[in-house]
Motif scaffolding. Structure first.
Motif, PDB file in Angstrom:
ATOM      1  N   TRP A  63     -15.957   3.414 -22.101  1.00 40.56           N
ATOM      2  CA  TRP A  63     -16.267   4.844 -22.098  1.00 40.56           C
ATOM      3  C   TRP A  63     -17.040   5.133 -23.371  1.00 40.56           C
ATOM      4  O   TRP A  63     -18.236   4.941 -23.426  1.00 40.56           O
ATOM      5  CB  TRP A  63     -14.989   5.691 -21.998  1.00 40.56           C
ATOM      6  N   GLN A  64     -16.332   5.566 -24.398  1.00 38.49           N
ATOM      7  CA  GLN A  64     -17.034   5.970 -25.618  1.00 38.49           C
ATOM      8  C   GLN A  64     -16.855   4.969 -26.751  1.00 38.49           C
ATOM      9  O   GLN A  64     -17.751   4.765 -27.556  1.00 38.49           O
ATOM     10  CB  GLN A  64     -16.517   7.340 -26.077  1.00 38.49           C
ATOM     11  N   LYS A  65     -15.678   4.369 -26.818  1.00 36.29           N
ATOM     12  CA  LYS A  65     -15.369   3.504 -27.954  1.00 36.29           C
ATOM     13  C   LYS A  65     -16.189   2.207 -27.910  1.00 36.29           C
ATOM     14  O   LYS A  65     -16.417   1.658 -26.831  1.00 36.29           O
ATOM     15  CB  LYS A  65     -13.867   3.170 -27.913  1.00 36.29           C
ATOM     16  N   TYR A  91     -16.538  -1.733 -28.699  1.00 39.16           N
ATOM     17  CA  TYR A  91     -15.738  -2.953 -28.889  1.00 39.16           C
ATOM     18  C   TYR A  91     -16.682  -4.074 -29.298  1.00 39.16           C
ATOM     19  O   TYR A  91     -17.750  -4.235 -28.693  1.00 39.16           O
ATOM     20  CB  TYR A  91     -15.039  -3.358 -27.583  1.00 39.16           C
ATOM     21  N   GLU A 130      -9.053   1.048 -20.783  1.00 37.44           N
ATOM     22  CA  GLU A 130      -8.725   2.289 -21.517  1.00 37.44           C
ATOM     23  C   GLU A 130      -7.956   3.268 -20.622  1.00 37.44           C
ATOM     24  O   GLU A 130      -7.041   3.942 -21.094  1.00 37.44           O
ATOM     25  CB  GLU A 130      -9.999   2.951 -22.046  1.00 37.44           C
ATOM     26  N   LEU A 131      -8.336   3.350 -19.355  1.00 40.60           N
ATOM     27  CA  LEU A 131      -7.586   4.227 -18.440  1.00 40.60           C
ATOM     28  C   LEU A 131      -6.164   3.689 -18.282  1.00 40.60           C
ATOM     29  O   LEU A 131      -5.202   4.460 -18.208  1.00 40.60           O
ATOM     30  CB  LEU A 131      -8.269   4.322 -17.074  1.00 40.60           C
ATOM     31  N   HIS A 138      -4.496   2.022 -20.524  1.00 42.85           N
ATOM     32  CA  HIS A 138      -3.771   2.375 -21.746  1.00 42.85           C
ATOM     33  C   HIS A 138      -3.317   3.831 -21.711  1.00 42.85           C
ATOM     34  O   HIS A 138      -2.282   4.177 -22.281  1.00 42.85           O
ATOM     35  CB  HIS A 138      -4.644   2.138 -22.986  1.00 42.85           C
ATOM     36  N   PHE A 139      -4.064   4.672 -21.021  1.00 40.51           N
ATOM     37  CA  PHE A 139      -3.734   6.101 -20.964  1.00 40.51           C
ATOM     38  C   PHE A 139      -2.440   6.337 -20.179  1.00 40.51           C
ATOM     39  O   PHE A 139      -1.558   7.045 -20.633  1.00 40.51           O
ATOM     40  CB  PHE A 139      -4.902   6.865 -20.318  1.00 40.51           C
ATOM     41  N   GLU A 156     -11.265   5.986 -28.003  1.00 42.28           N
ATOM     42  CA  GLU A 156     -10.898   5.415 -26.706  1.00 42.28           C
ATOM     43  C   GLU A 156     -10.374   6.541 -25.826  1.00 42.28           C
ATOM     44  O   GLU A 156     -10.079   7.645 -26.308  1.00 42.28           O
ATOM     45  CB  GLU A 156      -9.897   4.272 -26.861  1.00 42.28           C
ATOM     46  N   PHE A 157     -10.249   6.265 -24.538  1.00 34.99           N
ATOM     47  CA  PHE A 157     -10.032   7.333 -23.568  1.00 34.99           C
ATOM     48  C   PHE A 157      -8.839   8.235 -23.911  1.00 34.99           C
ATOM     49  O   PHE A 157      -8.937   9.453 -23.866  1.00 34.99           O
ATOM     50  CB  PHE A 157      -9.872   6.738 -22.167  1.00 34.99           C
ATOM     51  N   LYS A 158      -7.698   7.623 -24.276  1.00 34.68           N
ATOM     52  CA  LYS A 158      -6.513   8.481 -24.482  1.00 34.68           C
ATOM     53  C   LYS A 158      -6.680   9.383 -25.699  1.00 34.68           C
ATOM     54  O   LYS A 158      -6.208  10.515 -25.694  1.00 34.68           O
ATOM     55  CB  LYS A 158      -5.222   7.671 -24.516  1.00 34.68           C
ATOM     56  N   VAL A 174      -9.032  12.229 -24.651  1.00 35.36           N
ATOM     57  CA  VAL A 174      -8.320  13.262 -23.889  1.00 35.36           C
ATOM     58  C   VAL A 174      -7.549  14.177 -24.842  1.00 35.36           C
ATOM     59  O   VAL A 174      -7.534  15.407 -24.669  1.00 35.36           O
ATOM     60  CB  VAL A 174      -7.372  12.614 -22.860  1.00 35.36           C
TER      61      VAL A 174
END
Lengths: 166, 417
Positions: A47-49, A51, A132-133, A135-136, B339-341, B344
């Motif tokens: 996504w944005q981060k 690596y 990442e999702l 991890h969410f 990162e995604f979390k 959000v």
């Protein structure tokens, strides 16, 4: 496979390097191990981060390229185990160095007639996004074949083994 | 290493936030009906405004956010919409500057569905369940009249009353003509999201109301699904949250709206557009603090119409908004690298947890490949996943590459032992 430029013969290292330079110019190429193994290191986003990842490949063999997270390293969810991380080629000794399992070998989704820049890197980006999702909220939404994680695969193997016991 | 300054994942999530905070198609239909009822109610036989409205020159139309399709929920804990209506009506010469709103207040009594009616300084507010409608009277300028120019009434409880030059209609037309419109695929994708995930908040129309409504041309102009309008909606939502607990007067929506247009279009996407808008407002505030004056933005279609005539009043007003803009810009900058979390969590801090949870839920549904075999795209050079190329920024869409089909897998080194 749709959209992929299959070649008649295995791609030469020079072709792979040229394509990587053209499509992923942020990746640096080297051959640091004194063997035939080559390496690309560069940054990739899901996504944005960003690596930092390494792609390792032996152009003299038919083996696949291996993608490893360097920074940040692979990490389980809070309170979880490395074995729970979905879709890895699991390294039991150094789990944080486990490579990403990006395709189904049985489905012949990658061969050395394909270009790493057009396949492996795209799949790694997609893996990062779904990682990442995951991890969410702990849900792997990227699909796949077979078990989702090593923990799941080992539990299934154990179940099969014990169910055969008299 | 310099990556492209794009944020396709964050842009996509922010677009979901936009569709959650705006009026759904159903809500617009209900609001539309109330605009229509306004005319009927004010023209009823017992209305003190009847004789002034029953002529060919009077008009009733939406103004403010409704006129430009940028209405969002106002409440933080409850989803309330604040909409504005203008009654363009020749006011009798013998009326004082207080009489127009006093008479309007009387005329609005008994409005269908109203829970409360309040006489305010420049309008009369009708409070419905989940919706407030601010109704203002505009006294048209003398002939030859430039289109819909006139004066509204400033009529406080204490202190002098006076007339204020205004042309909200012209402002709406100007805004609509100056923002940059996206391609048709963008509009189609936003409409599809709205249909799939939109939230209906207002009480449904009765069958009779609905049947009646279909015979009439629309009162509310269509939404503008332009990136600058989406950024404006997000900015307004952010400020609603920031000012909720403060006792300070809020910056006027019309000032923010003008900045949304004049700050220009950002080709790098919605996140960049919002940062650009916040940056333009921050610059305004910094300059105003330095000279202890302004800003003094004017309606581009009518110079005497001062958009900042009641705000800011103090240096504190200016500094507060400048600080808010800095916080917004810095938060979005962190979200770009998160990162995604964490992304959000930042979005929830900016726009509210409830709104963000709903947005994440819709985002996750779209991204779930277990039930949806959609092909994803990546941004060439960075690898950033582009959730929907149709709504991606032009800078992102032009470098989108389709990810070849594949299936993630698992391999255990113990199987080799």
């Amino acid at each position: 496979m749709k959209g992929l430029g299959y070649h008649q013969r295995p791609r030469k290292l020079s072709a792979q390097v040229a394509r990587m330079n053209a499509k992923w110019p942020h990746f640096a190429f080297d051959q640091p191990f004194g063997t035939t193994l080559v390496r690309w290191i560069g940054k990739l986003r899901g996504w944005q981060k960003e690596y930092l990842i390494a792609v390792l490949w032996d152009p003299t063999s038919a083996d696949r390229p291996y993608v490893i997270l360097l920074d940040p390293e692979l990490r389980p969810r809070d309170g979880g185990k490395f074995e729970d991380i979905p879709h890895l080629m699991f390294d039991s000794k150094d789990p944080e160095l486990s490579a990403l399992c990006l395709f189904d070998p049985a489905g012949r989704e990658w061969t050395n007639k394909l270009l790493i820049a057009d396949t492996t890197i795209h799949w790694a980006a997609e893996w990062l996004a779904y990682y990442e999702l995951w991890h969410f909220d702990g849900i792997w939404r990227g699909g796949g074949v077979g078990p989702e994680s090593i923990a799941e695969a080992r539990a299934a193997a154990l179940h099969r083994a014990t169910s055969k016991l008299p | 290493m310099t990556f492209q300054y794009t944020a396709p994942g964050l842009d996509d999530l922010l677009l979901d936030v936009v569709t959650v905070i705006e009026l759904s198609d159903h809500d617009r239909e209900v609001a539309e009906n109330r605009y229509r009822q306004l005319k009927q109610h004010l023209e009823r036989p017992s209305s003190p405004l009847r004789e002034f409205l029953l002529n060919n020159s009077s008009l009733i139309y939406p103004q403010g956010s409704m006129a430009i399709g940028a209405t969002i929920i106002s409440g933080i804990d409850e989803d309330r919409f604040d909409v504005d209506a203008l009654i363009d009506m020749k006011v009798p010469g013998h009326w004082s500057d207080d009489d127009a709103l006093d008479q309007l207040f009387v005329a609005l009594q008994g409005f269908p569905g109203a829970r409360k009616i309040l006489r305010c300084t420049r309008c009369v507010q009708i409070q419905f369940a989940f919706m407030h409608m601010d109704v203002t009277i505009l006294d048209p300028a003398a002939a030859p009249r430039p289109e819909r120019i006139g004066e509204i009434f400033h009529s406080p409880d204490a202190g002098p009353s006076y007339r204020v030059p205004a042309n909200p209609y012209g402002f709406g037309i100007w805004f609509r003509s100056t923002v940059v419109y996206p391609a048709q695929e963008y509009l189609d994708e936003v409409k599809a999201r709205r249909r799939a995930y939109g939230i209906d908040r207002l009480t449904p129309l009765s069958l009779v109301e609905k049947a009646e409504q279909e015979k009439l041309p629309p009162v509310i102009p269509p939404r503008i699904d332009a990136q600058q309008v989406h950024a404006l909606k997000l900015l307004k939502r952010y400020l609603n949250r920031r000012y909720e607990e403060r006792r300070l007067r809020r910056p006027p929506s019309v000032y923010l709206t003008k900045k949304a247009s004049t700050c220009g279009h950002e080709p790098n996407g919605l996140t960049s557009q919002l940062q650009r808008l916040a940056g333009a407002i921050k610059l305004d505030m910094d300059v105003a603090v330095l000279i202890n004056n302004g800003p003094d933005e004017r309606n581009p279609t009518y110079e005497p119409d001062r958009l900042n005539d009641r705000w800011p009043v103090t240096q504190g007003d200016r500094r507060m908004l400048a600080d808010d803009m800095s916080h917004l810009i810095e938060s979005l900058e962190r979200a770009r690298r998160a990162e995604f979390k964490d992304m959000v969590a930042i979005v929830a801090d900016l726009f509210g947890e409830r709104v963000t949870n709903r947005s994440v839920e819709t985002f996750m549904k779209r991204m779930d490949r277990r039930s949806n075999r959609r092909t994803l795209h990546v941004e060439r050079g960075t690898g950033a996943i582009i959730p929907a190329t149709a709504v991606a920024a032009p800078a992102v869409a032009k470098s989108a590459v389709e990810v070849p089909r594949h299936n993630f897998h698992v391999e255990d080194d113990r199987e080799d032992e």
